[in-house]
Design a protein around this motif. Structure first.
Motif, mmCIF file in Angstrom:
data_model
loop_
_atom_site.group_PDB
_atom_site.id
_atom_site.type_symbol
_atom_site.label_atom_id
_atom_site.label_comp_id
_atom_site.label_asym_id
_atom_site.label_seq_id
_atom_site.Cartn_x
_atom_site.Cartn_y
_atom_site.Cartn_z
ATOM 1 N N ALA A 136 -5.838 9.103 -1.711
ATOM 2 C CA ALA A 136 -4.562 8.441 -2.004
ATOM 3 C C ALA A 136 -4.615 7.709 -3.339
ATOM 4 O O ALA A 136 -3.663 7.769 -4.129
ATOM 5 C CB ALA A 136 -4.209 7.453 -0.881
ATOM 6 N N MET A 137 -5.719 7.038 -3.609
ATOM 7 C CA MET A 137 -5.859 6.323 -4.875
ATOM 8 C C MET A 137 -5.781 7.294 -6.049
ATOM 9 O O MET A 137 -5.120 7.003 -7.047
ATOM 10 C CB MET A 137 -7.176 5.547 -4.885
ATOM 11 N N ALA A 138 -6.421 8.439 -5.918
ATOM 12 C CA ALA A 138 -6.361 9.441 -6.988
ATOM 13 C C ALA A 138 -4.935 9.949 -7.171
ATOM 14 O O ALA A 138 -4.458 10.100 -8.301
ATOM 15 C CB ALA A 138 -7.312 10.595 -6.674
ATOM 16 N N LEU A 139 -4.234 10.205 -6.067
ATOM 17 C CA LEU A 139 -2.845 10.674 -6.163
ATOM 18 C C LEU A 139 -1.942 9.613 -6.779
ATOM 19 O O LEU A 139 -1.087 9.932 -7.610
ATOM 20 C CB LEU A 139 -2.315 11.083 -4.786
ATOM 21 N N LEU A 140 -2.119 8.375 -6.387
ATOM 22 C CA LEU A 140 -1.299 7.296 -6.935
ATOM 23 C C LEU A 140 -1.547 7.121 -8.424
ATOM 24 O O LEU A 140 -0.626 6.826 -9.187
ATOM 25 C CB LEU A 140 -1.575 5.981 -6.197
ATOM 26 N N ALA B 159 5.715 7.892 0.037
ATOM 27 C CA ALA B 159 5.851 8.706 1.251
ATOM 28 C C ALA B 159 5.158 10.055 1.090
ATOM 29 O O ALA B 159 4.514 10.541 2.029
ATOM 30 C CB ALA B 159 7.320 8.898 1.592
ATOM 31 N N GLU B 160 5.258 10.660 -0.079
ATOM 32 C CA GLU B 160 4.599 11.947 -0.322
ATOM 33 C C GLU B 160 3.079 11.793 -0.338
ATOM 34 O O GLU B 160 2.356 12.632 0.198
ATOM 35 C CB GLU B 160 5.088 12.558 -1.635
ATOM 36 N N VAL B 161 2.604 10.706 -0.929
ATOM 37 C CA VAL B 161 1.165 10.438 -0.932
ATOM 38 C C VAL B 161 0.691 10.240 0.506
ATOM 39 O O VAL B 161 -0.325 10.804 0.920
ATOM 40 C CB VAL B 161 0.813 9.216 -1.810
ATOM 41 N N ALA B 162 1.427 9.442 1.263
ATOM 42 C CA ALA B 162 1.076 9.210 2.667
ATOM 43 C C ALA B 162 0.981 10.528 3.419
ATOM 44 O O ALA B 162 0.010 10.781 4.139
ATOM 45 C CB ALA B 162 2.103 8.285 3.323
ATOM 46 N N ASP B 163 1.966 11.379 3.236
ATOM 47 C CA ASP B 163 1.995 12.673 3.919
ATOM 48 C C ASP B 163 0.804 13.540 3.506
ATOM 49 O O ASP B 163 0.132 14.119 4.355
ATOM 50 C CB ASP B 163 3.306 13.387 3.618
ATOM 51 N N GLN B 164 0.523 13.607 2.223
ATOM 52 C CA GLN B 164 -0.587 14.437 1.737
ATOM 53 C C GLN B 164 -1.952 13.924 2.185
ATOM 54 O O GLN B 164 -2.914 14.673 2.230
ATOM 55 C CB GLN B 164 -0.549 14.562 0.216
ATOM 56 N N GLY C 55 -6.807 -3.919 -0.509
ATOM 57 C CA GLY C 55 -6.518 -5.302 -0.867
ATOM 58 C C GLY C 55 -5.202 -5.505 -1.591
ATOM 59 O O GLY C 55 -4.770 -6.636 -1.773
ATOM 60 N N ILE C 56 -4.587 -4.423 -2.041
ATOM 61 C CA ILE C 56 -3.265 -4.493 -2.663
ATOM 62 C C ILE C 56 -2.441 -3.329 -2.125
ATOM 63 O O ILE C 56 -2.987 -2.351 -1.609
ATOM 64 C CB ILE C 56 -3.325 -4.438 -4.212
ATOM 65 N N SER C 57 -1.138 -3.439 -2.263
ATOM 66 C CA SER C 57 -0.260 -2.380 -1.759
ATOM 67 C C SER C 57 -0.368 -1.133 -2.635
ATOM 68 O O SER C 57 -0.768 -1.217 -3.805
ATOM 69 C CB SER C 57 1.194 -2.863 -1.754
ATOM 70 N N PRO C 58 -0.005 0.024 -2.106
ATOM 71 C CA PRO C 58 -0.003 1.238 -2.928
ATOM 72 C C PRO C 58 0.880 1.095 -4.168
ATOM 73 O O PRO C 58 0.533 1.576 -5.241
ATOM 74 C CB PRO C 58 0.531 2.323 -1.993
ATOM 75 N N SER D 167 0.908 2.335 4.015
ATOM 76 C CA SER D 167 0.890 1.128 3.183
ATOM 77 C C SER D 167 0.082 0.016 3.832
ATOM 78 O O SER D 167 -0.683 -0.681 3.157
ATOM 79 C CB SER D 167 2.317 0.647 2.908
ATOM 80 N N ASP D 168 0.234 -0.149 5.135
ATOM 81 C CA ASP D 168 -0.540 -1.165 5.853
ATOM 82 C C ASP D 168 -2.038 -0.868 5.784
ATOM 83 O O ASP D 168 -2.847 -1.765 5.521
ATOM 84 C CB ASP D 168 -0.100 -1.271 7.313
ATOM 85 N N ALA D 169 -2.418 0.397 6.020
ATOM 86 C CA ALA D 169 -3.835 0.785 5.978
ATOM 87 C C ALA D 169 -4.395 0.613 4.565
ATOM 88 O O ALA D 169 -5.506 0.114 4.388
ATOM 89 C CB ALA D 169 -3.998 2.229 6.447
ATOM 90 N N PHE D 170 -3.617 1.020 3.568
ATOM 91 C CA PHE D 170 -4.045 0.917 2.170
ATOM 92 C C PHE D 170 -4.304 -0.542 1.814
ATOM 93 O O PHE D 170 -5.360 -0.885 1.281
ATOM 94 C CB PHE D 170 -2.974 1.525 1.263
#
Length: 104
Positions: free
Chosen positions: A42-46, A54-59, A77-80, A69-72
Motif C-alpha cells: 500500500a505504501m508503494a502504491l500511495l 479506495a483503489e489502494v485498499a482494494d488492491q 502512524g499516519i493516515s494513508p 485507513s484504520d489498519a494503515f
C-alpha cells in the motif's frame, strides 16, 4: 488473504508448526506478517501511483477503505492520505517507517 491453514497445507506442514515457525524465526504472528506485507505494498502504491485510497485498499486486499485507513494508521502512524501528501512535500524522501519483518 490466505489463511494460516491454507498456507500450511500449500507447503505440506501443519498449521500449528507454521505458526510456531513465524513466532520463533520472525518473532511475529502469521496475521501480523500478512498485514505488514499488505501495508508495504500500500505504501508503494500511495507513493508511486495516483490510485484513490479506495483503489489502494482494494488492491491490497482490504474489504473497504475505512478498514484499510484504520489498519494503515494503526501500524504506520499516519493516515494513508497524510502519507500520500508527504510524497508531494518531499518527492525523493517519503516517510517509510521500518516494518520489522519486511525489508524495504
Amino acid at each position: 488473504d490466505p489463511s494460516l491453514k491454507e498456507t500450511a497445507a500449500a507447503v505440506h506442514i501443519s498449521d500449528a508448526y507454521l505458526s510456531r515457525l513465524f513466532t520463533s524465526r520472525l518473532d511475529t504472528t502469521y496475521s501480523r506478517f500478512l498485514t505488514e506485507i499488505k501495508l508495504s505494498h500500500a505504501m508503494a502504491l500511495l507513493f508511486n501511483t495516483k490510485l484513490t485510497i479506495a483503489e489502494v485498499a482494494d488492491q491490497c486486499g482490504y474489504p473497504n477503505s475505512n478498514y484499510f485507513s484504520d489498519a494503515f494508521k494503526k501500524v504506520i502512524g499516519i493516515s494513508p492520505l497524510k502519507y500520500r501528501k508527504s510524497r508531494n512535500a518531499s518527492e525523493n524522501c517519503p516517510y517509510i517507517p521500518a516494518l520489522p519483518h519486511i525489508s524495504q
